[in-house]
Scaffold this motif. Structure first.
Motif, short mmCIF file in Angstrom:
data_model
loop_
_atom_site.label_atom_id
_atom_site.label_comp_id
_atom_site.label_asym_id
_atom_site.label_seq_id
_atom_site.Cartn_x
_atom_site.Cartn_y
_atom_site.Cartn_z
N LYS A 132 96.72 52.92 55.76
CA LYS A 132 95.64 53.49 56.57
C LYS A 132 94.29 52.83 56.31
O LYS A 132 93.53 52.59 57.23
N LYS A 133 94.00 52.51 55.04
CA LYS A 133 92.71 51.89 54.74
C LYS A 133 92.62 50.50 55.37
O LYS A 133 91.61 50.16 55.99
N GLY A 134 93.65 49.71 55.22
CA GLY A 134 93.65 48.38 55.82
C GLY A 134 93.56 48.43 57.33
O GLY A 134 92.83 47.66 57.95
N PHE A 135 94.30 49.36 57.94
CA PHE A 135 94.24 49.50 59.39
C PHE A 135 92.86 49.97 59.82
O PHE A 135 92.30 49.48 60.80
N SER A 136 92.29 50.90 59.08
CA SER A 136 90.97 51.42 59.41
C SER A 136 89.93 50.31 59.40
O SER A 136 89.08 50.22 60.30
N GLU A 137 89.99 49.47 58.38
CA GLU A 137 89.04 48.35 58.30
C GLU A 137 89.24 47.38 59.46
O GLU A 137 88.27 46.91 60.06
N LEU A 138 90.50 47.08 59.77
CA LEU A 138 90.79 46.17 60.89
C LEU A 138 90.28 46.76 62.20
O LEU A 138 89.63 46.07 63.00
#
Length: 93
Positions: free
Chosen positions: A4-10
Motif C-alpha cells: 500500500k505504501k509503495g502504491f500510494s507513493e506511485l
C-alpha cells in the motif's frame, strides 16, 4: 493491494503530473513498451465494451486480446468496487 505504501507513493506521483506530455514522459520511463501496449489495449477494450455494440469475441478479434482479457476488463468495468474505467469513461464522454 500488497504494498500500500509503495502504491500510494506511485499514485501520488501520477496525480502530480500536469500535462499529457509529462504523463507520456513519465510512463515511457516507468513501463516497458509491452506494458504500455497492455494498458492501451485494456483501455480500448473498456471503450468498446462501454459502447455495447460488439460481443466479447468480436472485441477480442479486433484488439488482438484474449477473450479472458476482455472478460476481465468487463468485470472491472461493471462489477468491481474501484470503478476506475467507469470514472474515466464518464469523465471523457
Amino acid at each position: 493491494m500488497p504494498n500500500k505504501k509503495g502504491f500510494s507513493e506511485l499514485f501520488a506521483v501520477i496525480a502530480a503530473l500536469e500535462t499529457k506530455n509529462e504523463v507520456e514522459r513519465f510512463f515511457s520511463d516507468l513501463a516497458t513498451p509491452a506494458e504500455l501496449e497492455a494498458f492501451a489495449e485494456r483501455w480500448r477494450i473498456a471503450r468498446m465494451l462501454d459502447a455495447g455494440e460488439r460481443s466479447y469475441r468480436e472485441i477480442a478479434a479486433i484488439t488482438g486480446a484474449s477473450t479472458t482479457t476482455v472478460g476481465r476488463v468487463a468485470r472491472f468495468l461493471r462489477e468491481e468496487k474501484h470503478q476506475g474505467y467507469r470514472l474515466m469513461l464518464d469523465r471523457l464522454s
